[in-house]
Design a protein around this motif. Sequence first.
Motif, PDB file in Angstrom:
ATOM      1  N   HIS A  74      97.391  56.416   6.259  1.00 41.52           N
ATOM      2  CA  HIS A  74      96.032  55.911   6.183  1.00 41.52           C
ATOM      3  C   HIS A  74      95.202  56.412   7.349  1.00 41.52           C
ATOM      4  N   GLU A  75      95.851  56.932   8.368  1.00 46.67           N
ATOM      5  CA  GLU A  75      95.155  57.457   9.543  1.00 46.67           C
ATOM      6  C   GLU A  75      94.258  58.626   9.161  1.00 46.67           C
ATOM      7  N   ARG A  76      94.673  59.446   8.222  1.00 50.68           N
ATOM      8  CA  ARG A  76      93.908  60.632   7.853  1.00 50.68           C
ATOM      9  C   ARG A  76      92.878  60.351   6.761  1.00 50.68           C
ATOM     10  N   ALA A  77      92.983  59.216   6.120  1.00 50.41           N
ATOM     11  CA  ALA A  77      92.014  58.870   5.081  1.00 50.41           C
ATOM     12  C   ALA A  77      90.715  58.423   5.744  1.00 50.41           C
ATOM     13  N   PRO A  78      89.584  58.863   5.209  1.00 49.26           N
ATOM     14  CA  PRO A  78      88.319  58.440   5.815  1.00 49.26           C
ATOM     15  C   PRO A  78      88.124  56.930   5.710  1.00 49.26           C
ATOM     16  N   ARG A  79      87.599  56.357   6.780  1.00 48.22           N
ATOM     17  CA  ARG A  79      87.297  54.932   6.770  1.00 48.22           C
ATOM     18  C   ARG A  79      86.004  54.710   6.010  1.00 48.22           C
ATOM     19  N   HIS A  80      85.807  53.482   5.561  1.00 44.55           N
ATOM     20  CA  HIS A  80      84.564  53.155   4.871  1.00 44.55           C
ATOM     21  C   HIS A  80      83.402  53.282   5.828  1.00 44.55           C
ATOM     22  N   LEU A  81      82.287  53.767   5.317  1.00 51.24           N
ATOM     23  CA  LEU A  81      81.096  53.940   6.135  1.00 51.24           C
ATOM     24  C   LEU A  81      80.210  52.705   6.054  1.00 51.24           C
ATOM     25  N   THR A  82      79.470  52.482   7.128  1.00 50.62           N
ATOM     26  CA  THR A  82      78.452  51.442   7.106  1.00 50.62           C
ATOM     27  C   THR A  82      77.294  51.955   6.246  1.00 50.62           C
ATOM     28  N   PRO A  83      76.396  51.080   5.822  1.00 52.31           N
ATOM     29  CA  PRO A  83      75.241  51.560   5.041  1.00 52.31           C
ATOM     30  C   PRO A  83      74.430  52.623   5.793  1.00 52.31           C
ATOM     31  N   GLU A  84      74.259  52.474   7.108  1.00 53.86           N
ATOM     32  CA  GLU A  84      73.526  53.472   7.901  1.00 53.86           C
ATOM     33  C   GLU A  84      74.257  54.812   7.893  1.00 53.86           C
ATOM     34  N   GLN A  85      75.575  54.788   8.089  1.00 55.03           N
ATOM     35  CA  GLN A  85      76.353  56.022   8.090  1.00 55.03           C
ATOM     36  C   GLN A  85      76.328  56.676   6.714  1.00 55.03           C
ATOM     37  N   ASN A  86      76.386  55.877   5.670  1.00 55.24           N
ATOM     38  CA  ASN A  86      76.343  56.419   4.313  1.00 55.24           C
ATOM     39  C   ASN A  86      75.005  57.104   4.049  1.00 55.24           C
ATOM     40  N   LEU A  87      73.915  56.512   4.534  1.00 52.23           N
ATOM     41  CA  LEU A  87      72.603  57.124   4.390  1.00 52.23           C
ATOM     42  C   LEU A  87      72.535  58.450   5.139  1.00 52.23           C
ATOM     43  N   LEU A  88      73.079  58.488   6.355  1.00 49.60           N
ATOM     44  CA  LEU A  88      73.125  59.733   7.122  1.00 49.60           C
ATOM     45  C   LEU A  88      73.900  60.805   6.364  1.00 49.60           C
ATOM     46  N   LEU A  89      75.023  60.427   5.813  1.00 50.33           N
ATOM     47  CA  LEU A  89      75.861  61.370   5.066  1.00 50.33           C
ATOM     48  C   LEU A  89      75.105  61.925   3.861  1.00 50.33           C
ATOM     49  N   GLU A  90      74.476  61.043   3.101  1.00 49.55           N
ATOM     50  CA  GLU A  90      73.737  61.490   1.925  1.00 49.55           C
ATOM     51  C   GLU A  90      72.580  62.412   2.317  1.00 49.55           C
ATOM     52  N   CYS A  91      71.881  62.081   3.393  1.00 45.13           N
ATOM     53  CA  CYS A  91      70.766  62.922   3.854  1.00 45.13           C
ATOM     54  C   CYS A  91      71.268  64.287   4.316  1.00 45.13           C
ATOM     55  N   TYR A  92      72.399  64.309   5.006  1.00 45.71           N
ATOM     56  CA  TYR A  92      72.966  65.587   5.458  1.00 45.71           C
ATOM     57  C   TYR A  92      73.376  66.449   4.268  1.00 45.71           C
ATOM     58  N   LEU A  93      74.056  65.835   3.304  1.00 41.47           N
ATOM     59  CA  LEU A  93      74.507  66.586   2.142  1.00 41.47           C
ATOM     60  C   LEU A  93      73.339  67.089   1.300  1.00 41.47           C
ATOM     61  N   ALA A  94      72.194  66.411   1.376  1.00 34.01           N
ATOM     62  CA  ALA A  94      71.003  66.836   0.651  1.00 34.01           C
ATOM     63  C   ALA A  94      70.198  67.868   1.433  1.00 34.01           C
ATOM     64  N   GLY A  95      70.668  68.214   2.641  1.00 37.22           N
ATOM     65  CA  GLY A  95      69.996  69.224   3.447  1.00 37.22           C
ATOM     66  C   GLY A  95      68.814  68.704   4.239  1.00 37.22           C
ATOM     67  N   GLN A  96      68.720  67.391   4.402  1.00 36.88           N
ATOM     68  CA  GLN A  96      67.588  66.795   5.104  1.00 36.88           C
ATOM     69  C   GLN A  96      67.822  66.621   6.599  1.00 36.88           C
ATOM     70  N   ILE A  97      69.036  66.863   7.058  1.00 35.02           N
ATOM     71  CA  ILE A  97      69.358  66.746   8.486  1.00 35.02           C
ATOM     72  C   ILE A  97      69.812  68.113   8.974  1.00 35.02           C
ATOM     73  N   PRO A  98      69.162  68.658  10.013  1.00 33.67           N
ATOM     74  CA  PRO A  98      69.573  69.960  10.545  1.00 33.67           C
ATOM     75  C   PRO A  98      70.983  69.900  11.142  1.00 33.67           C
ATOM     76  N   GLU A  99      71.636  71.041  11.144  1.00 34.13           N
ATOM     77  CA  GLU A  99      73.022  71.123  11.646  1.00 34.13           C
ATOM     78  C   GLU A  99      73.142  70.630  13.085  1.00 34.13           C
ATOM     79  N   SER A 100      72.185  70.963  13.930  1.00 36.71           N
ATOM     80  CA  SER A 100      72.257  70.546  15.344  1.00 36.71           C
ATOM     81  C   SER A 100      72.214  69.026  15.472  1.00 36.71           C
ATOM     82  N   ALA A 101      71.361  68.380  14.680  1.00 34.41           N
ATOM     83  CA  ALA A 101      71.296  66.915  14.715  1.00 34.41           C
ATOM     84  C   ALA A 101      72.569  66.315  14.122  1.00 34.41           C
TER      85      ALA A 101
END
Length: 71
Positions: free
Chosen positions: A22-49
């Motif tokens: 279970h150490e290698r399995a991703p942990r559940h994200l908080t709603p804020e982290q999930n939003l960040l992930l979705e925005c990154y995957l949609a190309g809305q967050i630059p790589e540096s950020a």
Amino acid sequence: MSIHFTVSGLTRNLIHSLGLDHERAPRHLTPEQNLLLECYLAGQIPESAWNDYVFEMPELEKHVTARQAAS
């Protein structure tokens, strides 16, 4: 009562190959982290950020890797 032990590399690889680590399995994200992930995957967050976010919250990178592997 707790039991502590160390696991050798061979045993760790066996556990991983069986999918029991279970150490290698991703942990559940908080709603804020999930939003960040979705925005990154949609190309809305630059790589540096994104790198700054991953530095603060390494579990984000595990979720990106898991999503890319699933696609």
